[in-house]
Design a protein around this motif. Structure first.
Motif, PDB file in Angstrom:
ATOM      1  N   MET A 140       0.666  -1.610   0.420  1.00 36.92           N
ATOM      2  CA  MET A 140       0.018   0.087  -0.064  1.00 36.92           C
ATOM      3  C   MET A 140       0.909   1.270   0.503  1.00 36.92           C
ATOM      4  SD  MET A 140      -2.785   1.379   1.908  1.00 36.92           S
ATOM      5  CE  MET A 140      -1.791   0.945   4.100  1.00 36.92           C
ATOM      6  N   HIS A 142       1.566   5.302   0.045  1.00 38.79           N
ATOM      7  CA  HIS A 142       0.945   6.507   0.295  1.00 38.79           C
ATOM      8  C   HIS A 142       1.244   7.186  -0.430  1.00 38.79           C
ATOM      9  CE1 HIS A 142       2.557   6.252   5.079  1.00 38.79           C
ATOM     10  NE2 HIS A 142       2.196   4.964   4.263  1.00 38.79           N
ATOM     11  N   ASN A 167      -4.022  -0.689  -3.064  1.00 34.94           N
ATOM     12  CA  ASN A 167      -4.818   0.208  -2.296  1.00 34.94           C
ATOM     13  C   ASN A 167      -3.820   1.121  -2.121  1.00 34.94           C
ATOM     14  OD1 ASN A 167      -6.333  -2.396  -1.206  1.00 34.94           O
ATOM     15  ND2 ASN A 167      -4.211  -3.000  -0.952  1.00 34.94           N
ATOM     16  N   PHE A 168      -4.055   1.711  -1.067  1.00 37.45           N
ATOM     17  CA  PHE A 168      -3.660   3.027  -1.095  1.00 37.45           C
ATOM     18  C   PHE A 168      -3.611   4.291   0.204  1.00 37.45           C
ATOM     19  CE2 PHE A 168      -4.227   2.648  -5.642  1.00 37.45           C
ATOM     20  CZ  PHE A 168      -3.233   3.037  -6.360  1.00 37.45           C
ATOM     21  N   ILE A 170      -4.495   7.664   1.278  1.00 41.05           N
ATOM     22  CA  ILE A 170      -4.157   8.863   0.472  1.00 41.05           C
ATOM     23  C   ILE A 170      -4.390  10.315   1.217  1.00 41.05           C
ATOM     24  CG2 ILE A 170      -5.349  10.833  -0.760  1.00 41.05           C
ATOM     25  CD1 ILE A 170      -6.973   8.563  -1.890  1.00 41.05           C
ATOM     26  N   MET A 196      -9.202  12.052  -2.855  1.00 38.47           N
ATOM     27  CA  MET A 196     -10.130  10.973  -2.275  1.00 38.47           C
ATOM     28  C   MET A 196     -11.656  11.427  -2.990  1.00 38.47           C
ATOM     29  SD  MET A 196     -10.255  10.212   1.862  1.00 38.47           S
ATOM     30  CE  MET A 196      -8.974   9.509   2.365  1.00 38.47           C
ATOM     31  N   ALA A 199     -10.356   9.523  -6.401  1.00 43.63           N
ATOM     32  CA  ALA A 199     -10.821   8.356  -6.506  1.00 43.63           C
ATOM     33  C   ALA A 199     -11.403   7.267  -6.864  1.00 43.63           C
ATOM     34  CB  ALA A 199      -9.653   7.670  -5.335  1.00 43.63           C
ATOM     35  N   LEU A 212     -10.448   0.709  -6.748  1.00 43.87           N
ATOM     36  CA  LEU A 212      -9.152   1.194  -5.464  1.00 43.87           C
ATOM     37  C   LEU A 212      -9.844   0.970  -4.137  1.00 43.87           C
ATOM     38  CD1 LEU A 212      -8.242   4.494  -7.520  1.00 43.87           C
ATOM     39  CD2 LEU A 212      -7.101   2.334  -7.547  1.00 43.87           C
ATOM     40  N   TYR A 214      -9.169   2.467  -0.868  1.00 48.21           N
ATOM     41  CA  TYR A 214      -7.870   3.455   0.082  1.00 48.21           C
ATOM     42  C   TYR A 214      -8.652   4.257   1.483  1.00 48.21           C
ATOM     43  CZ  TYR A 214     -11.930   6.946  -2.048  1.00 48.21           C
ATOM     44  OH  TYR A 214     -12.926   6.620  -2.206  1.00 48.21           O
TER      45      TYR A 214
END
Length: 366
Positions: A140, A142, A167-168, A170, A196, A199, A212, A214
Motif C-alpha cells: 500500500m 502512500h 490499495n492506497f 491518501i 479521495m 479516486a 481502488l 483507499y
C-alpha cells in the motif's frame, strides 16, 4: 489432473497464470501435477513460516487467519501493517531484506511513505511494486497531494492499477522544507479529501470492475478533536475504508481515538512506533508535530543505553500501547525507526496459523 473447468475464472486471477490462455490451463495444470483437495470446515491448513512442498489456490469457501499467544492460546487476529521507508538513494537491498523478514512474520500489508518531510525518496508506488513482485505481499503506497496535480494523480492511479496495485493511503502531505522553497514548489492541487473524491470518481468509472481501496490518516493530537472527527466523516463520505493514526504513546491518545471510533465507526489501525533510544524519543518529542511523547516516556530510556537496551524499552512501550487500544483498534500500523523491523517479532510475540472457515467443505487447488 482433476481440476474442473468451472474453476478456470478463479485461476485467471492468479499471477502464475498471467499470459496463459484459458484453453491452455489443462496442459499447464497437468504439467504441474495439480489436484483438488477437500478440507473439512475448521481443519488446520498451515502455519505461517513452516516448510511446505506445494502452493494452493482457494477455489471455494474461505480461509481464516488467527494467532497463538506465547501460551499457545488462540487470540483474535488484528490486521498488521508495517511501514517501510523507501531509500534516499537507488540502493534498495536493505529494504528488500526487511520486506522478506516481514513476510515470514505474517504481516498483512506493507506501506511505503511518499517522500515524507518533503525529502526526496524512491517513489512510493514503484517501490511498492518491486516489493510486491519480490515477496508476493500486499502493498500500500502512500500518496500525498504535495507533488502532483490532478492529471498526474489520475495517471498514477491508472499506472498503479495495471501493475496490480489497488490499495492506497491518501494524505495531504508534509510541506516543502523552508530551506528548499527557493528551488522546489509544492503543488497541492487539492487536500487528501479532494484526492479521495478523484479516486471515488474513478472507481465509479474506469475502475468500476476492480475499484481502488483507499484510506486516510487520523491526527488524534489535533487541538480541536471535533474538527478531526468531522474530517474523518468527510473522508468516509468520499470512500475512505480505513484510517491509519499518528503514533500512540499515552492514555490520552488512546482515549481520543476511542472517541473517534465511537462517533464515526471508522476502521482504525492504531500507530505503533517503538522508539529505540533517548535521542530518538527526544527528537520525536521536540521536532515532530502531532506526536505526544511525554517526559515520562523519555525518562524510561537510559542516557547511555546500549542498542539492545534501548530497543528493549521500545518493545515494552509498544506492548503497553497495544494493550491500551486493543478494545477498539481494528489493527496496528507499525513504523520502526531506521526500518528496524526485526523488533516486530518480540512485540507481537505470537505465531500465525490458517484454518478453513465459511463453508462446510472447502476446496483448495494444490
Amino acid at each position: 489432473m482433476d481440476v474442473s473447468k468451472e474453476y478456470y475464472p478463479i485461476l485467471e486471477q492468479c499471477g502464475m497464470m498471467r499470459g496463459i490462455a484459458p484453453q491452455c490451463y489443462g496442459t499447464v495444470l497437468f504439467c504441474l501435477q495439480a489436484r483438488t483437495i477437500d478440507y473439512q470446515r475448521g481443519v488446520h491448513v498451515a502455519e505461517v513460516g513452516e516448510a511446505t512442498r506445494c502452493a494452493g489456490v482457494l477455489l471455494r469457501g474461505g480461509i481464516e487467519e488467527f494467532l497463538y499467544d506465547e501460551n499457545g492460546e488462540r487470540k483474535q487476529k488484528k490486521l498488521i501493517a508495517v511501514e517501510l521507508a523507501p531509500p534516499f538513494d537507488a540502493d534498495d537491498e536493505k529494504l528488500l531484506e526487511s520486506a522478506h523478514l516481514l513476510k515470514n512474520a505474517g504481516v498483512d500489508v506493507l506501506t511505503f511513505p511518499d517522500s515524507p518531510s518533503g525529502r526526496t525518496r524512491v517513489d512510493s508506488v514503484l517501490m511498492a511494486n518491486k516489493v510486491r513482485q519480490a515477496t508476493g505481499l500486499n502493498v500500500m503506497p502512500h500518496i500525498c497531494c504535495r507533488d502532483r496535480n490532478a492529471i498526474a494523480m489520475r495517471s498514477l492511479f491508472l499506472g498503479a492499477a495495471i501493475n496490480d496495485i489497488y490499495n492506497f493511503l491518501i494524505i495531504t502531505g508534509d510541506p516543502i522544507p523552508s530551506t528548499a522553497r527557493q528551488t522546489v514548489k509544492a503543488v497541492f492541487n487539492s487536500d487528501s479529501t479532494g484526492l479521495m473524491k478523484i479516486a471515488k470518481e474513478m472507481n465509479e468509472d474506469v475502475f468500476a470492475n476492480n475499484p481502488l481501496c483507499y484510506g486516510g490518516a487520523i491526527n488524534q493530537g489535533r487541538k480541536n478533536l471535533d474538527v478531526e472527527i468531522g474530517r474523518v466523516k468527510k473522508k468516509m463520505e468520499e470512500g475512505a475504508e480505513f484510517f491509519l493514526t499518528q503514533p500512540v504513546f499515552t492514555e490520552e491518545d488512546a482515549a481520543r481515538l476511542r472517541r473517534i471510533k465511537d462517533e464515526t465507526g471508522a476502521r482504525i489501525l492504531c500507530g505503533i512506533m517503538p522508539l529505540i533510544s533517548r535521542k530518538n524519543a527526544m527528537f520525536m518529542k521536540n521536532e515532530i508535530a502531532g506526536v505526544n511523547v511525554t517526559d515520562e516516556i523519555v525518562a524510561r530510556y537510559p542516557e547511555k543505553a546500549s542498542r539492545k537496551e534501548g530497543e528493549a524499552v521500545g518493545i515494552q512501550l509498544a506492548k503497553e500501547v497495544m494493550k491500551l487500544v486493543e478494545d477498539f483498534a481494528d489493527g496496528y500500523y507499525f513504523s520502526f525507526p531506521f526500518n528496524r523491523v526485526y523488533m516486530l517479532k518480540d512485540i507481537c510475540n505470537c505465531s500465525v496459523g490458517l484454518r478453513t472457515c465459511c463453508a462446510d467443505r472447502n476446496k483448495t487447488q494444490a
